[in-house]
Design a protein around this motif. Structure first.
Motif, mmCIF file in Angstrom:
data_model
loop_
_atom_site.group_PDB
_atom_site.id
_atom_site.type_symbol
_atom_site.label_atom_id
_atom_site.label_comp_id
_atom_site.label_asym_id
_atom_site.label_seq_id
_atom_site.Cartn_x
_atom_site.Cartn_y
_atom_site.Cartn_z
ATOM 1 N N ASP A 281 80.207 9.832 35.284
ATOM 2 C CA ASP A 281 79.667 9.841 36.543
ATOM 3 C C ASP A 281 80.943 10.211 37.338
ATOM 4 O OD1 ASP A 281 78.277 10.302 39.029
ATOM 5 O OD2 ASP A 281 77.940 8.037 39.138
ATOM 6 N N GLY A 282 81.483 11.365 37.341
ATOM 7 C CA GLY A 282 82.604 11.845 38.265
ATOM 8 C C GLY A 282 83.701 11.299 37.455
ATOM 9 N N ILE A 283 84.549 10.381 38.079
ATOM 10 C CA ILE A 283 85.731 9.708 37.464
ATOM 11 C C ILE A 283 85.226 8.312 36.958
ATOM 12 C CG2 ILE A 283 87.489 11.116 38.943
ATOM 13 C CD1 ILE A 283 87.918 8.617 40.437
ATOM 14 N N ASN A 284 84.151 8.035 37.109
ATOM 15 C CA ASN A 284 83.572 6.667 36.753
ATOM 16 C C ASN A 284 82.722 6.823 35.268
ATOM 17 O OD1 ASN A 284 84.631 5.087 38.926
ATOM 18 N ND2 ASN A 284 82.795 5.721 40.076
ATOM 19 N N VAL A 285 82.769 5.615 34.708
ATOM 20 C CA VAL A 285 82.088 5.593 33.415
ATOM 21 C C VAL A 285 80.983 4.725 33.515
ATOM 22 C CG1 VAL A 285 82.203 5.138 31.023
ATOM 23 C CG2 VAL A 285 84.042 6.401 32.034
ATOM 24 N N ILE A 286 79.808 4.912 32.787
ATOM 25 C CA ILE A 286 78.634 3.948 33.247
ATOM 26 C C ILE A 286 78.082 3.454 31.947
ATOM 27 C CG2 ILE A 286 76.115 3.799 33.967
ATOM 28 C CD1 ILE A 286 76.709 5.820 36.215
ATOM 29 N N TYR A 287 77.951 2.169 31.723
ATOM 30 C CA TYR A 287 77.345 1.351 30.561
ATOM 31 C C TYR A 287 76.076 0.862 30.759
ATOM 32 C CZ TYR A 287 77.035 -1.210 26.204
ATOM 33 O OH TYR A 287 76.554 -1.784 25.232
ATOM 34 N N ASP A 288 75.282 0.910 30.045
ATOM 35 C CA ASP A 288 73.967 -0.075 30.239
ATOM 36 C C ASP A 288 74.211 -0.964 29.334
ATOM 37 O OD1 ASP A 288 72.289 1.191 32.347
ATOM 38 O OD2 ASP A 288 72.173 3.120 31.083
ATOM 39 N N LEU A 289 74.027 -2.305 29.886
ATOM 40 C CA LEU A 289 74.123 -3.453 29.151
ATOM 41 C C LEU A 289 72.708 -4.189 29.211
ATOM 42 C CD1 LEU A 289 75.695 -5.656 27.395
ATOM 43 C CD2 LEU A 289 76.362 -6.859 29.890
ATOM 44 N N TYR A 290 72.289 -4.592 28.017
ATOM 45 C CA TYR A 290 71.079 -5.334 27.803
ATOM 46 C C TYR A 290 71.216 -6.591 27.172
ATOM 47 C CZ TYR A 290 68.533 -0.809 28.435
ATOM 48 O OH TYR A 290 68.139 0.318 29.205
ATOM 49 N N ILE A 291 70.660 -7.813 28.024
ATOM 50 C CA ILE A 291 70.840 -8.974 27.550
ATOM 51 C C ILE A 291 69.552 -9.579 27.522
ATOM 52 C CG2 ILE A 291 73.351 -9.137 28.112
ATOM 53 C CD1 ILE A 291 72.237 -10.772 30.693
ATOM 54 N N ASN A 292 69.347 -10.643 26.812
ATOM 55 C CA ASN A 292 68.015 -11.386 26.777
ATOM 56 C C ASN A 292 68.034 -12.321 28.148
ATOM 57 O OD1 ASN A 292 69.104 -13.898 26.232
ATOM 58 N ND2 ASN A 292 69.211 -13.243 23.848
ATOM 59 N N PHE A 293 66.883 -13.042 28.162
ATOM 60 C CA PHE A 293 66.755 -13.876 29.596
ATOM 61 C C PHE A 293 67.260 -15.163 29.277
ATOM 62 C CE2 PHE A 293 64.149 -17.235 31.244
ATOM 63 C CZ PHE A 293 63.958 -16.917 32.496
ATOM 64 N N SER A 294 67.513 -15.770 28.183
ATOM 65 C CA SER A 294 68.370 -16.811 27.944
ATOM 66 C C SER A 294 69.658 -16.648 28.465
ATOM 67 C CB SER A 294 68.120 -17.319 26.552
ATOM 68 O OG SER A 294 66.818 -17.548 26.262
ATOM 69 N N ASP A 295 70.265 -15.621 27.770
ATOM 70 C CA ASP A 295 71.649 -15.307 28.110
ATOM 71 C C ASP A 295 71.814 -15.034 29.543
ATOM 72 O OD1 ASP A 295 72.750 -15.613 25.696
ATOM 73 O OD2 ASP A 295 72.663 -13.510 25.172
ATOM 74 N N ALA A 296 70.885 -14.207 30.393
ATOM 75 C CA ALA A 296 71.105 -14.351 31.767
ATOM 76 C C ALA A 296 70.871 -15.438 32.545
ATOM 77 C CB ALA A 296 69.911 -13.277 32.255
ATOM 78 N N ALA A 297 70.180 -16.282 32.015
ATOM 79 C CA ALA A 297 69.771 -17.629 32.805
ATOM 80 C C ALA A 297 70.932 -18.609 32.301
ATOM 81 C CB ALA A 297 68.660 -18.217 32.400
ATOM 82 N N LEU A 298 71.588 -18.754 31.252
ATOM 83 C CA LEU A 298 72.539 -19.622 30.924
ATOM 84 C C LEU A 298 73.870 -19.032 30.940
ATOM 85 C CD1 LEU A 298 70.689 -21.120 27.812
ATOM 86 C CD2 LEU A 298 70.656 -22.106 30.318
ATOM 87 N N GLY A 299 74.036 -17.798 30.593
ATOM 88 C CA GLY A 299 75.300 -17.387 31.077
ATOM 89 C C GLY A 299 76.005 -16.836 29.385
ATOM 90 N N THR A 300 76.881 -15.913 29.239
ATOM 91 C CA THR A 300 77.441 -15.715 27.974
ATOM 92 C C THR A 300 78.374 -14.936 28.006
ATOM 93 O OG1 THR A 300 76.919 -15.025 25.738
ATOM 94 C CG2 THR A 300 75.846 -13.742 27.363
ATOM 95 N N SER A 301 79.087 -14.527 26.956
ATOM 96 C CA SER A 301 80.221 -13.601 26.771
ATOM 97 C C SER A 301 79.678 -12.368 26.032
ATOM 98 C CB SER A 301 81.623 -14.234 26.343
ATOM 99 O OG SER A 301 82.108 -15.060 27.506
ATOM 100 N N VAL A 302 79.835 -11.283 26.286
ATOM 101 C CA VAL A 302 79.598 -9.942 25.320
ATOM 102 C C VAL A 302 80.575 -9.278 25.222
ATOM 103 C CG1 VAL A 302 77.309 -10.495 26.102
ATOM 104 C CG2 VAL A 302 78.448 -8.750 27.360
ATOM 105 N N GLU A 303 80.694 -8.449 24.190
ATOM 106 C CA GLU A 303 81.665 -7.522 23.959
ATOM 107 C C GLU A 303 81.090 -6.036 24.100
ATOM 108 O OE1 GLU A 303 85.001 -7.436 20.519
ATOM 109 O OE2 GLU A 303 83.167 -6.475 19.646
ATOM 110 N N ILE A 304 81.618 -5.169 24.886
ATOM 111 C CA ILE A 304 81.179 -3.968 25.299
ATOM 112 C C ILE A 304 82.229 -2.813 25.019
ATOM 113 C CG2 ILE A 304 79.525 -4.677 27.133
ATOM 114 C CD1 ILE A 304 81.635 -3.733 28.898
ATOM 115 N N PRO A 305 81.579 -1.535 24.537
ATOM 116 C CA PRO A 305 82.611 -0.483 24.514
ATOM 117 C C PRO A 305 83.201 0.075 25.527
ATOM 118 C CG PRO A 305 80.335 0.163 24.221
ATOM 119 C CD PRO A 305 80.141 -1.103 24.561
#
Length: 381
Positions: free
Chosen positions: A270-294
């Motif tokens: 998007d112009g000079i920005n790069v967009i990534y759509d991250l999908y997490i489950n409900f439990s990770d959203a509620a409790l927090g977590t660490s994820v690896e993204i490209p």
């Protein structure tokens, strides 16, 4: 040494009309012409500099790229007007002065340049596909181009041998003919291209059998060039003199390189920005977590805070695309999406039914985070 701004060279504003640009170049061409300044190297450089500026600013496409990307838009690592020679420049005069070389009359040059017309080869266009990683970092490309090249048998002259050349009987080798007509204002002299030799000053009596007298054949050339970081879909880069060869040793055309972006598997630009759509489950959203993204540079680990809401945008600063001709670099934006399962087991349903009655699992409008669009607005402000 960095190039001067083309508008400053011609002494015009960035909003100058085509007629104003043409007029400014005409004045500079007359002022710094080599016939008027013999032996003056500085004047010659000014003459070439003005011609290069006019070549870019008189062409709507090249001017648009220059206004947007600066010198890199038309010239980067071998691209653009920097390679103009005197033949390139004098070929412009038919447009600037309405035909012919006006300096023959202005400065008494006579046939110092033979009056011969300099032919130019046609431009050649190719497409280069680039991945997002190549666009972000810049890359050197090597391609094989099928184009017109000089015939090796006749060295591009179109003649069978040296004895096949004869001075044109019509123009005497000048490449042009002059006509004097009587008018009520007196005699008027006009100069035009010789119709017999087509402005070349010589006639060929025996043609080369390999190229049939054209001086050109089809061939292949391997060309290496650098693509600057930050280019975008549809952008064109130009390499002077790498297009089709011209007949009789004329000026080669240009190679126009059209950039095509190859769509990335997971990242979007998007112009000079790069967009990534991250999908997490409900439990990770509620409790927090660490994820690896490209990312463009490889993998990166990010932290998801407890209670993260769907639609939240996380920013990885400097992980985007650099601007062409600039040190500024965009970011990677991570859009957090909460994944909702389409089907659940009986055990999962029982757990969810119990949670549904908990106060923490009931929507709380007064305490909810800002909307997705509000967060987008705040980010760009």
């Amino acid at each position: 040494m960095s190039k001067r701004d083309y508008y400053d060279i011609l002494g015009v504003s960035r909003t100058a009309e085509a007629a104003e640009i043409k007029s400014a170049y005409r004045k500079l061409a007359i002022k710094f012409h080599p016939d008027k300044n013999p032996g003056d190297k500085e004047a010659e450089e000014n003459f070439k500099e003005a011609a290069e500026a006019y070549e870019i600013l008189s062409n709507p496409e090249k001017r648009s790229r220059y206004d947007q990307f600066g010198h890199s838009g038309n010239s980067a690592s071998g691209f653009g007007g920097g390679g103009m020679n005197m033949d390139d420049i004098f070929s412009q005069f038919g447009d600037i002065f309405g035909g012919g070389n006006p300096f023959e009359n202005f400065f008494g040059g006579g046939n110092s340049r033979g009056g011969r017309r300099v032919q130019k080869g046609t431009n050649l266009r190719i497409k280069v596909k680039l991945t997002l990683e190549e666009i972000a970092n810049g890359i050197e490309k090597t391609v094989k181009v099928n184009k017109q090249i000089h015939c090796q048998s006749c060295d591009g002259t179109g003649a069978k041998d040296k004895s096949s050349f004869h001075t044109c009987s019509t123009c005497g080798g000048a490449g042009s003919v002059r006509r004097v007509t009587n008018t009520i204002l007196g005699q008027m002299q006009t100069t035009s291209t010789c119709p017999t030799c087509n402005g070349e000053g010589v006639e060929v009596t025996a043609k080369c059998t390999s190229c049939k007298g054209e001086g050109l054949v089809r061939g292949e050339e391997t060309i290496t060039f650098n693509i600057p970081a930050g280019v975008s879909e549809g952008m064109q880069l130009s390499m002077n003199g790498k297009g089709n060869a011209a007949p009789r040793g004329g000026v080669p055309g240009d190679l126009i390189i059209l950039v095509e972006e190859v769509q990335h598997e997971t990242l979007k630009r998007d112009g000079i920005n790069v967009i990534y759509d991250l999908y997490i489950n409900f439990s990770d959203a509620a409790l927090g977590t660490s994820v690896e993204i490209p990312t463009i540079d490889g993998k990166a680990k990010i932290k998801i805070e407890p209670g993260t809401q769907g639609g939240k945008i996380l920013r990885l600063k400097g992980k985007g695309i650099p601007e062409v001709n600039s040190y500024h670099k965009g970011d990677q934006l991570v859009y957090v999406n909460i994944w909702t399962p389409k089907a659940v087991s009986s055990e999962e349903r029982e757990i969810l039914e119990r949670l549904k009655g908990s106060a923490n699992f009931k929507p709380q409008p007064g305490k909810s985070e800002k909307s997705f669009f509000e967060r987008i607005k705040e980010y760009f402000e």
